[in-house]
Structure formats: structure tokens, C-alpha cells
Design an enzyme around this catalytic site. Structure first.
Site, PDB file in Angstrom:
ATOM      1  N   LYS A 223       0.808  -1.220   0.000  1.00  0.00           N
ATOM      2  CA  LYS A 223       0.000   0.000   0.000  1.00  0.00           C
ATOM      3  C   LYS A 223       0.840   1.268   0.000  1.00  0.00           C
ATOM      4  O   LYS A 223       2.049   1.248   0.219  1.00  0.00           O
ATOM      5  CB  LYS A 223      -0.985  -0.031   1.174  1.00  0.00           C
ATOM      6  CG  LYS A 223      -2.107  -1.036   0.916  1.00  0.00           C
ATOM      7  CD  LYS A 223      -3.220  -0.944   1.935  1.00  0.00           C
ATOM      8  CE  LYS A 223      -4.358  -1.904   1.544  1.00  0.00           C
ATOM      9  NZ  LYS A 223      -5.439  -1.941   2.544  1.00  0.00           N
TER      10      LYS A 223
ATOM     11  N   ARG B  51      -2.774  -9.829   5.428  1.00  0.00           N
ATOM     12  CA  ARG B  51      -3.289 -10.068   4.073  1.00  0.00           C
ATOM     13  C   ARG B  51      -2.256  -9.566   3.073  1.00  0.00           C
ATOM     14  O   ARG B  51      -1.904  -8.377   3.097  1.00  0.00           O
ATOM     15  CB  ARG B  51      -4.617  -9.328   3.890  1.00  0.00           C
ATOM     16  CG  ARG B  51      -5.292  -9.493   2.537  1.00  0.00           C
ATOM     17  CD  ARG B  51      -6.588  -8.692   2.527  1.00  0.00           C
ATOM     18  NE  ARG B  51      -7.333  -8.834   1.288  1.00  0.00           N
ATOM     19  CZ  ARG B  51      -7.122  -8.089   0.189  1.00  0.00           C
ATOM     20  NH1 ARG B  51      -6.177  -7.156   0.184  1.00  0.00           N
ATOM     21  NH2 ARG B  51      -7.852  -8.289  -0.900  1.00  0.00           N
TER      22      ARG B  51
END
Length: 295
Positions: A225, A265
């Protein structure tokens, strides 16, 4: 003796005894780091099987991109993308999570073999989601969310991000229990990158103990991210592209595991699987040493 933070188990899923690894299969043409790579169902199923071979404990399948600025696809298209992959992975013995904000998709995916529903809206996008999950009898991931991807960056206003995210997640947990989902089947997710700036994401990772104080397992989904790109900015101000952030993702996973995350994740499983196992081994070593000292 100081005990390590042990991840809370989730009713309906295995207790791995350590931070679990959730692999990602994006069945989309436009996800932020791997859009289009696994758009074909056969390729997507193979990808999920490969993630398990690389150390993933379960695989999260999503048919709708939630990258910043993304607009939604309709339900029929989401179902077309997701169901063959869920069905194929379940047939291979893979534990499958479905990543969706729609009750109809969640229900059909569970019927196809999914054992977990992962809703990035925390049940806010579809009022039917929580009752549907309750009826399906599967665990449910509630992510912190303030709005859809096309304008979520405009909602990244916080006084104290950890305190506010904890309070908003507490409200979601209460709503889920009121809808009939047992608390033991609920997982919370701080929503890294969703209506948050890089400094907010870093504060939430550092503040993981405050999230764990809600008493529910915590899923940390920071793979590749933007905040990792910010952390990896070089001397010229260039940020690493998403696909070059897997080493940073593994480091984040080790930190999350050390702080008691239930699962992380990730897009690539191998390095993270090693990271969470090393974190677990070190924690066990510290406990053994402390027991010897206490004798």
C-alpha cells in the site's frame, strides 16, 4: 513473566497458533498492484493454489477493485468474476475468503465454498450484509471504512486516528452482534489506506494494541500500500512502485505478528509466511527464557 500477545482465535476457522497469512487473488482488471494478472478464472485458481504452496493459510478472492479512485462494478459482473474462482479453489481444498461489499455476492460465494466474508465497508455499503452473513453462519471481517473508493481520500480527517478508528470499529462490532453474528466470529481490520494518509496508517500499525483491546482478532492488510511507498521514498523523492514493496510488506507482517495480529493479508505469501513464523519462534524463545528466569 510478560506474556506475548496471542492472536484471538476465530470461531469457524482453524486456530493456527500464530499470525495467519491470507493471500490475495484479485479477479479484476484494475486493482492497484496486480490488476489483470489473475482476471482469467483458471489463472486465478492456479494463483490461489500457488499462494497456499508458498505458505498462505487462506486465500481472499475479490472481484471489485477498492483502490483509491476506483468506481464500482455491478453485482452481476462481480459474481461472474468471483464465483468460478471461489468454487475452483474450494474444490482444491483451499480455505477461501470472499472480499465483497454486497450481501448477494457474499451469500452466493459461501454457497460456492467460501468460509469467510471480508467486507471492506464493515457492513455499511449494503444494509443486508450483516443479516445475510448471520444467516450463512460464517465468520465476518469488519474493516474501518468511511466511504467508497472514488472519494475516500477526502474523508481522511482525524484528530486522533487510533482513538477514532477504535471507536468506529466498536460501533461496527456492536452492529454485527445486534444483527445476529456471534462476537466469536468477528474480525476487525483498521483499513490501512482507506480514507487514510500515510501518517494515519503508520499510527494504526503502531497502535495495534489499542485495536486488540476491543477483544476481537485483528486483520492487518497493508500489502504493497501507499504508506509503504512513502516509507521507502529515496533521496530524490521517488517512491517505490507497488510491486517493489514486497520486502517492506514482509517487514510489516513481522511487526504485526509480533503485536498479536490474527492475520496479515498479502499479495505474495512466501516472505511473509517466513516472517510470521520467525516472529512466532522468537516469541516462543522469549517465553522459554522467561520461564527459566522465573524458576
Amino acid at each position: 513473566m510478560n506474556s506475548r500477545p496471542v492472536p484471538v482465535a476465530v470461531e469457524g476457522l482453524p486456530d493456527w497458533g500464530r499470525c495467519a497469512v491470507m493471500g490475495v487473488v484479485n479477479v479484476t482488471p484494475d486493482s492497484f498492484s496486480d490488476g489483470g494478472h489473475w482476471f482469467d478464472p483458471t489463472a486465478a485458481v492456479k494463483r490461489g493454489v500457488d499462494l497456499v504452496a508458498d505458505g498462505a493459510d487462506l486465500v481472499d478472492v475479490g472481484g471489485e477493485s477498492t483502490r483509491p479512485g476506483a468506481f464500482r462494478v455491478d453485482e452481476a459482473e462481480e459474481l461472474r468474476r468471483v464465483l468460478p474462482v471461489v468454487r475452483g479453489l474450494a474444490a482444491e481444498g483451499v480455505l477461501v475468503s470472499v472480499d465483497t461489499m454486497r450481501a448477494g455476492v457474499a451469500r452466493r460465494a459461501v454457497e460456492a465454498g467460501a468460509v469467510l466474508v471480508n467486507d471492506v465497508s464493515g457492513g455499511l455499503a449494503d444494509p443486508a450484509m450483516m443479516p445475510s452473513v448471520a444467516a450463512c453462519g460464517v465468520p465476518f471481517v469488519l474493516m474501518h471504512w468511511r466511504g467508497f473508493s472514488h472519494d475516500m481520500d477526502s474523508r481522511a480527517g482525524y484528530g486522533d486516528v487510533v482513538t477514532e478508528v477504535v471507536a468506529e470499529l466498536r460501533d461496527r462490532v456492536d452492529a454485527a452482534v445486534a444483527a445476529g453474528i456471534p462476537a466469536k466470529r468477528l474480525v476487525i481490520d483498521p483499513g490501512l489506506g482507506f480514507a487514510k494518509e500515510a501518517r494515519h496508517d503508520l499510527a494504526l500499525v503502531a497502535g495495534l494494541p489499542a485495536l486488540r483491546a476491543l477483544g476481537r482478532p485483528v486483520l492487518v492488510a497493508g500489502s504493497r500500500k501507499r504508506f509503504l511507498g512513502h516509507a521507502l521514498t529515496d533521496a530524490r523523492g521517488n517512491r517505490s512502485p507497488a510491486r517493489d514493496r514486497d520486502a517492506a510488506t514482509a517487514a510489516l507482517s513481522a511487526i504485526a505478528a509480533h503485536q498479536g495480529a490474527w492475520a496479515v493479508r498479502v499479495h505474495e505469501a512466501s516472505a511473509t509466511a517466513d516472517a510470521v513464523r520467525v516472529a512466532h519462534a522468537l516469541a516462543q524463545g522469549r517465553e522459554a527464557a522467561a520461564r527459566r528466569t522465573d524458576r
